[in-house]
Design a protein around this motif. Sequence first.
Motif, PDB file in Angstrom:
ATOM      1  N   ASP A 138       0.873  -1.156   0.000  1.00  0.00           N
ATOM      2  CA  ASP A 138       0.000   0.000   0.000  1.00  0.00           C
ATOM      3  C   ASP A 138       0.917   1.215   0.000  1.00  0.00           C
ATOM      4  OD1 ASP A 138      -1.815   2.040   0.372  1.00  0.00           O
ATOM      5  OD2 ASP A 138      -2.397   1.434   2.400  1.00  0.00           O
ATOM      6  N   GLY A 139       1.523   1.469  -1.143  1.00  0.00           N
ATOM      7  CA  GLY A 139       2.482   2.557  -1.258  1.00  0.00           C
ATOM      8  C   GLY A 139       1.860   3.917  -1.003  1.00  0.00           C
ATOM      9  N   ILE A 140       0.642   4.125  -1.498  1.00  0.00           N
ATOM     10  CA  ILE A 140      -0.028   5.406  -1.285  1.00  0.00           C
ATOM     11  C   ILE A 140      -0.297   5.610   0.201  1.00  0.00           C
ATOM     12  CG2 ILE A 140      -2.157   6.696  -1.710  1.00  0.00           C
ATOM     13  CD1 ILE A 140      -2.147   5.392  -4.543  1.00  0.00           C
ATOM     14  N   GLY A 141      -0.804   4.582   0.877  1.00  0.00           N
ATOM     15  CA  GLY A 141      -1.062   4.683   2.307  1.00  0.00           C
ATOM     16  C   GLY A 141       0.201   4.945   3.093  1.00  0.00           C
ATOM     17  N   PHE A 142       1.289   4.269   2.715  1.00  0.00           N
ATOM     18  CA  PHE A 142       2.574   4.472   3.374  1.00  0.00           C
ATOM     19  C   PHE A 142       3.029   5.920   3.211  1.00  0.00           C
ATOM     20  CE2 PHE A 142       7.162   4.826   3.002  1.00  0.00           C
ATOM     21  CZ  PHE A 142       7.563   4.388   4.249  1.00  0.00           C
ATOM     22  N   CYS A 143       3.003   6.412   1.981  1.00  0.00           N
ATOM     23  CA  CYS A 143       3.473   7.770   1.717  1.00  0.00           C
ATOM     24  C   CYS A 143       2.613   8.806   2.437  1.00  0.00           C
ATOM     25  CB  CYS A 143       3.524   8.030   0.214  1.00  0.00           C
ATOM     26  SG  CYS A 143       4.794   7.042  -0.631  1.00  0.00           S
ATOM     27  N   GLN A 144       1.317   8.596   2.468  1.00  0.00           N
ATOM     28  CA  GLN A 144       0.441   9.515   3.194  1.00  0.00           C
ATOM     29  C   GLN A 144       0.762   9.500   4.692  1.00  0.00           C
ATOM     30  OE1 GLN A 144      -3.419   8.068   1.972  1.00  0.00           O
ATOM     31  NE2 GLN A 144      -3.533   9.493   0.266  1.00  0.00           N
ATOM     32  N   ALA A 145       1.007   8.326   5.231  1.00  0.00           N
ATOM     33  CA  ALA A 145       1.326   8.226   6.662  1.00  0.00           C
ATOM     34  C   ALA A 145       2.639   8.929   6.986  1.00  0.00           C
ATOM     35  CB  ALA A 145       1.393   6.754   7.075  1.00  0.00           C
ATOM     36  N   ILE A 146       3.648   8.742   6.154  1.00  0.00           N
ATOM     37  CA  ILE A 146       4.948   9.382   6.399  1.00  0.00           C
ATOM     38  C   ILE A 146       4.814  10.897   6.269  1.00  0.00           C
ATOM     39  CG2 ILE A 146       7.333   9.610   5.584  1.00  0.00           C
ATOM     40  CD1 ILE A 146       6.618   6.965   7.124  1.00  0.00           C
ATOM     41  N   ARG A 147       4.119  11.366   5.244  1.00  0.00           N
ATOM     42  CA  ARG A 147       3.905  12.799   5.080  1.00  0.00           C
ATOM     43  C   ARG A 147       3.138  13.373   6.269  1.00  0.00           C
ATOM     44  NH1 ARG A 147       5.583  15.499   2.033  1.00  0.00           N
ATOM     45  NH2 ARG A 147       5.636  16.228  -0.026  1.00  0.00           N
ATOM     46  N   GLY A 148       2.188  12.612   6.777  1.00  0.00           N
ATOM     47  CA  GLY A 148       1.381  13.064   7.910  1.00  0.00           C
ATOM     48  C   GLY A 148       2.189  13.265   9.167  1.00  0.00           C
ATOM     49  N   LEU A 149       3.314  12.599   9.297  1.00  0.00           N
ATOM     50  CA  LEU A 149       4.145  12.756  10.488  1.00  0.00           C
ATOM     51  C   LEU A 149       4.703  14.174  10.614  1.00  0.00           C
ATOM     52  CD1 LEU A 149       6.049   9.352  10.442  1.00  0.00           C
ATOM     53  CD2 LEU A 149       4.241  10.056  12.028  1.00  0.00           C
ATOM     54  N   GLN A 150       4.863  14.858   9.494  1.00  0.00           N
ATOM     55  CA  GLN A 150       5.411  16.215   9.517  1.00  0.00           C
ATOM     56  C   GLN A 150       4.513  17.197  10.273  1.00  0.00           C
ATOM     57  OE1 GLN A 150       5.899  16.773   5.187  1.00  0.00           O
ATOM     58  NE2 GLN A 150       8.057  17.132   5.637  1.00  0.00           N
ATOM     59  N   SER A 151       3.221  17.002  10.182  1.00  0.00           N
ATOM     60  CA  SER A 151       2.297  17.956  10.806  1.00  0.00           C
ATOM     61  C   SER A 151       1.466  17.328  11.920  1.00  0.00           C
ATOM     62  CB  SER A 151       1.366  18.534   9.733  1.00  0.00           C
ATOM     63  OG  SER A 151       0.638  17.484   9.118  1.00  0.00           O
ATOM     64  N   ALA A 152       1.869  16.156  12.387  1.00  0.00           N
ATOM     65  CA  ALA A 152       1.091  15.454  13.421  1.00  0.00           C
ATOM     66  C   ALA A 152       1.052  16.262  14.712  1.00  0.00           C
ATOM     67  CB  ALA A 152       1.681  14.072  13.676  1.00  0.00           C
ATOM     68  N   ALA A 186      10.187  12.643  -1.597  1.00  0.00           N
ATOM     69  CA  ALA A 186      11.538  13.165  -1.835  1.00  0.00           C
ATOM     70  C   ALA A 186      11.865  14.382  -0.981  1.00  0.00           C
ATOM     71  CB  ALA A 186      11.724  13.490  -3.323  1.00  0.00           C
ATOM     72  N   ASP A 187      10.887  15.225  -0.712  1.00  0.00           N
ATOM     73  CA  ASP A 187      11.156  16.439   0.065  1.00  0.00           C
ATOM     74  C   ASP A 187      10.922  16.257   1.566  1.00  0.00           C
ATOM     75  OD1 ASP A 187       8.378  16.215  -0.181  1.00  0.00           O
ATOM     76  OD2 ASP A 187       8.072  18.378  -0.216  1.00  0.00           O
ATOM     77  N   VAL A 188      10.593  15.045   1.987  1.00  0.00           N
ATOM     78  CA  VAL A 188      10.295  14.787   3.400  1.00  0.00           C
ATOM     79  C   VAL A 188      11.546  14.392   4.173  1.00  0.00           C
ATOM     80  CG1 VAL A 188       9.018  13.263   4.975  1.00  0.00           C
ATOM     81  CG2 VAL A 188       7.918  14.130   2.908  1.00  0.00           C
ATOM     82  N   TYR A 189      12.420  13.659   3.555  1.00  0.00           N
ATOM     83  CA  TYR A 189      13.583  13.110   4.249  1.00  0.00           C
ATOM     84  C   TYR A 189      14.615  14.182   4.568  1.00  0.00           C
ATOM     85  CZ  TYR A 189      11.714   8.887   1.993  1.00  0.00           C
ATOM     86  OH  TYR A 189      10.905   7.890   1.539  1.00  0.00           O
ATOM     87  N   ALA A 190      15.120  14.161   5.799  1.00  0.00           N
ATOM     88  CA  ALA A 190      16.212  15.061   6.177  1.00  0.00           C
ATOM     89  C   ALA A 190      17.533  14.541   5.622  1.00  0.00           C
ATOM     90  CB  ALA A 190      16.289  15.184   7.695  1.00  0.00           C
ATOM     91  N   ALA A 191      17.667  13.224   5.555  1.00  0.00           N
ATOM     92  CA  ALA A 191      18.874  12.602   5.019  1.00  0.00           C
ATOM     93  C   ALA A 191      18.499  11.218   4.516  1.00  0.00           C
ATOM     94  CB  ALA A 191      19.959  12.492   6.090  1.00  0.00           C
ATOM     95  N   THR A 192      19.199  10.767   3.477  1.00  0.00           N
ATOM     96  CA  THR A 192      18.940   9.434   2.930  1.00  0.00           C
ATOM     97  C   THR A 192      20.236   8.641   2.867  1.00  0.00           C
ATOM     98  OG1 THR A 192      19.183  10.267   0.664  1.00  0.00           O
ATOM     99  CG2 THR A 192      16.942  10.165   1.557  1.00  0.00           C
TER     100      THR A 192
END
Length: 162
Positions: free
Chosen positions: A27-41, A89-95
């Motif tokens: 569930d790539g879309i669900g994963f990406c939405q969850a990770i993005r959501g952490l920024q403003s949780a 791509a713009d969420v990660y501080a470092a990869t």
Amino acid sequence: MDGYHLDNRILETRSLLEKKGTPETFDGIGFCQAIRGLQSARHESFHPKFDRQMDLAIAGAIAVHPETPTIVVEGNYLLMDSDPWRTLADVYAATVFVSPTLEELKSRLQRRWIKHGFDPKSALQRATTNDLPNAELVIRESRKADLTLNQNYTEFGMRYAF
């Protein structure tokens, strides 16, 4: 990321169970939405984790508090330059990209499948027909990481080259 594996019953109905681990089995879309959501949780959030012994995702097994200073996300497709993965791509501080040789990866994968009950021949088959093509896809279609760990092995241990 493995907590976002689609359930085996869904994979069976889509004839994807034998390809489990490929991008379309998540569930790539669900994963990406969850990770993005952490920024403003503003509240604690809960995320699934994958139990390899049971071969399934367990809902709500990882709690993340909004004040957690660092979150490490691990998975094969996180640097892929295709949707939905590229939306992070713009969420990660470092990869970081861990890059063993394909031969070493094949050996590791075969050992992993043997640990999970496959006989050596079946384990090698699983590694070469499913897992290694996924690894080649990741190598071919991922963005460059901030840091790549090229793992070189010797008979005396592991060495990293940056």
